[in-house]
Design a protein around this motif. Structure first.
Motif, short mmCIF file in Angstrom:
data_model
loop_
_atom_site.label_atom_id
_atom_site.label_comp_id
_atom_site.label_asym_id
_atom_site.label_seq_id
_atom_site.Cartn_x
_atom_site.Cartn_y
_atom_site.Cartn_z
N GLY A 175 0.80 -1.23 0.00
CA GLY A 175 0.00 0.00 0.00
C GLY A 175 0.82 1.27 0.00
N VAL A 176 0.10 2.38 -0.12
CA VAL A 176 0.70 3.72 -0.09
C VAL A 176 0.14 4.43 1.13
CG1 VAL A 176 0.69 5.97 -1.27
CG2 VAL A 176 0.97 3.87 -2.60
N LEU A 177 0.99 5.16 1.86
CA LEU A 177 0.52 5.83 3.07
C LEU A 177 0.55 7.35 2.90
CD1 LEU A 177 -0.40 5.66 6.06
CD2 LEU A 177 2.02 5.84 6.69
N HIS A 178 -0.61 7.95 3.11
CA HIS A 178 -0.70 9.42 3.16
C HIS A 178 -0.88 9.83 4.61
CE1 HIS A 178 -3.48 12.98 3.45
NE2 HIS A 178 -2.41 13.51 2.89
N VAL A 179 -0.11 10.84 5.03
CA VAL A 179 -0.19 11.30 6.42
C VAL A 179 -0.58 12.78 6.44
CG1 VAL A 179 1.15 11.74 8.52
CG2 VAL A 179 1.49 9.61 7.26
N ASP A 180 -1.67 13.07 7.13
CA ASP A 180 -2.10 14.46 7.32
C ASP A 180 -1.38 14.97 8.56
OD1 ASP A 180 -3.39 16.75 8.07
OD2 ASP A 180 -5.42 15.99 7.78
N ALA A 181 -0.35 15.80 8.31
CA ALA A 181 0.48 16.30 9.43
C ALA A 181 0.11 17.74 9.79
CB ALA A 181 1.95 16.20 9.06
N VAL A 182 -1.09 18.16 9.39
CA VAL A 182 -1.48 19.57 9.58
C VAL A 182 -1.38 20.00 11.05
CG1 VAL A 182 -3.49 21.12 9.48
CG2 VAL A 182 -2.86 19.75 7.48
N GLN A 183 -1.83 19.17 11.97
CA GLN A 183 -1.80 19.57 13.38
C GLN A 183 -0.47 19.25 14.05
OE1 GLN A 183 -3.89 21.40 15.04
NE2 GLN A 183 -5.66 21.37 13.67
N ASP A 198 4.42 8.18 2.41
CA ASP A 198 4.65 8.39 0.98
C ASP A 198 4.21 9.78 0.58
OD1 ASP A 198 5.56 5.65 0.27
OD2 ASP A 198 3.58 5.14 1.09
N LEU A 199 3.19 10.28 1.28
CA LEU A 199 2.68 11.63 1.02
C LEU A 199 2.37 12.28 2.36
CD1 LEU A 199 0.18 10.78 -1.87
CD2 LEU A 199 2.11 12.36 -2.08
N LEU A 200 2.58 13.59 2.43
CA LEU A 200 2.39 14.30 3.70
C LEU A 200 1.70 15.63 3.41
CD1 LEU A 200 3.85 13.90 6.72
CD2 LEU A 200 5.06 15.95 5.95
N THR A 201 0.69 15.94 4.21
CA THR A 201 -0.02 17.22 4.03
C THR A 201 0.39 18.21 5.11
OG1 THR A 201 -1.95 16.24 2.96
CG2 THR A 201 -2.32 18.28 4.16
N LEU A 202 0.63 19.46 4.69
CA LEU A 202 0.93 20.55 5.62
C LEU A 202 0.00 21.73 5.32
CD1 LEU A 202 4.84 20.59 5.29
CD2 LEU A 202 3.53 19.66 7.22
N SER A 203 -0.25 22.53 6.34
CA SER A 203 -1.05 23.75 6.15
C SER A 203 -0.33 24.91 6.83
CB SER A 203 -2.44 23.54 6.74
OG SER A 203 -3.15 24.76 6.72
N ALA A 204 -0.24 26.04 6.11
CA ALA A 204 0.55 27.17 6.63
C ALA A 204 -0.04 27.78 7.90
CB ALA A 204 0.65 28.25 5.54
#
Ligand code: PLP
Length: 392
Positions: A175-183, A198-204
């Motif tokens: 599988g592929v792992l996406h991580v929401d690291a916003v907090q 594999d993918l990471l989300t950030l928010s300014a």
């Protein structure tokens, strides 16, 4: 000397953080750069340089290569962009048949991106708010080539998820792992390689940058998203068309650089104050329940409730006392819905209705904590009188 009493105390940093001075100055400076970053002339190149510098700063925060950072309009957009069955690794075109989500994801992940509803499975969490790794293992075994999305830390409880353990399970199952690291970003380390994402989300705007800017970061250049959400002029190497929000991106970069430099000190500061706040809370209300207390939590977040409390009323009462907090319930289309996070943790609906989230930041002071506790003392007294009235 005691700190002066603040006029208002802001305890809603998980909703958004104030703009850092460095980010504000960078934003203002970038506004006077007139060129379009796609133009080849000097003015355009000046704008491009600013964006590429910000890309390096954001990449450094995530421990990624600058070429693996793609700017978006928000964390929400980055999550939407990541959640597609079409993800390719090393140009292998095998669609991801299923999306596996933890039961506590943010609404932007829960929406499922471009997966059909029927292709989505929820993975339960334990009572302490951490992902049930055994359930993940079973789900991955049943779903060939899944895309899994797991947040690094929960926005309501602050509970930190076992991302590296989950990554090992996901990758063993192809599988592929996406991580929401916003907090998590800016509060704990969010190194994409250490997390195994594999993918990471950030928010300014959660780290002191402006609202309306985010990034999707990939762990390897072998990973491709062939179906961008916004097509057009080919910006962001074809992944996100539209003339870039230069000032916003530049300020995001500055916030990322500031956070990298200050994170340890700021996290220590927040943790000391958060612990003082929780100690005060428990002294005033020994029956108060702090959710996720048995698990590792972000240093800045407390989600608590007492029996018989209504969170909406409490938020208004706190506000009248000059204290900004938020309810654990999510309000959508005018309807207050009970928190799906607490429901997933098996908390009773009665207690869930009273959940109040208190989140701190780098500017929080001990005077703010005093102000919160003063307001809570008043509320708790009124509440216990009310409850006695109900009992009588
Ligand atoms: N993911 C999490 C965990 C969040 O808490 C939020 C915002 O609260 C988002 C994603 C969305 O980020 P943005 O506000 O940049 O769209």
């Amino acid at each position: 000397m005691p700190e002066p009493k603040p006029q208002r105390s802001y305890f809603d940093w998980n909703a958004t953080a104030p703009l850092r001075t460095e980010a504000r100055l960078a934003f203002e400076g970038a506004l006077s750069i007139g060129g379009n970053p796609s133009s080849v002339h000097a003015e355009g190149r000046a704008a491009r340089r600013l964006i590429e510098n910000a890309r390096e700063q954001v990449a450094a925060l995530a421990g990624a290569r600058p070429g693996d950072v793609f700017f978006t309009s928000s964390g929400t957009e980055a999550n939407m962009l990541a959640l597609t069955p079409a993800i390719e690794i090393a140009n292998e075109k095998r669609p991801r048949s299923r999306l596996l989500l933890s039961a506590i994801e943010h609404a932007s992940v829960r929406s499922g991106g471009r997966f059909a509803r029927e292709a989505i499975n929820e993975i339960p969490v334990e009572a302490d708010g951490r992902l049930d790794l055994g359930a993940l293992e079973e789900a991955v075994a049943k779903a060939p080539l899944p895309l899994v999305s797991l947040m690094q830390a929960n926005n309501e409880t602050g509970v930190v998820q076992p991302v590296a353990e989950a990554a090992a399970i996901v990758h063993a199952g192809g599988g592929v792992l996406h991580v929401d690291a916003v907090q998590a970003a800016g509060r704990i380390a969010c190194d994409i390689a250490a997390l195994g994402a594999d993918l990471l989300t950030l928010s300014a705007h959660k780290i002191g940058g402006p609202k309306g800017v985010g990034a999707l970061v990939r762990g390897s250049e072998d990973l491709h998203i062939p179906d961008p959400l916004i097509r057009g002029g080919g910006q962001e190497r074809g992944l996100r068309a539209g003339t870039e929000n230069v000032a916003g991106i530049v300020a995001f970069g500055m916030a990322a650089a500031a956070v990298r430099q200050k994170r340890d000190a700021e996290a220590g500061h927040m943790l000391a104050l958060r612990n003082a706040l929780e100690t005060g809370l428990a002294t005033i209300s020994p029956g108060a329940v702090i959710f996720g207390v048995g698990a590792e939590r972000l240093p800045n977040t407390t989600l608590f409730a007492v029996q018989g409390m209504n969170a909406e009323t409490a938020v208004i009462a706190f506000d009248l006392e000059g204290v900004a907090v938020s309810s654990g319930a999510a309000c959508s289309s005018g309807r207050v819905q009970p928190s799906h996070v607490l429901a997933a943790m098996g908390v009773s609906p009665a207690l869930t209705r009273g959940a109040v989230r208190v989140s701190l930041g780098w500017e929080t002071t001990s005077a703010d904590v005093e102000m919160f506790l003063g307001a809570w003392r008043k509320l708790a007294t009124a509440l216990s009188k009310e409850n006695r009235g109900i009992a009588a």
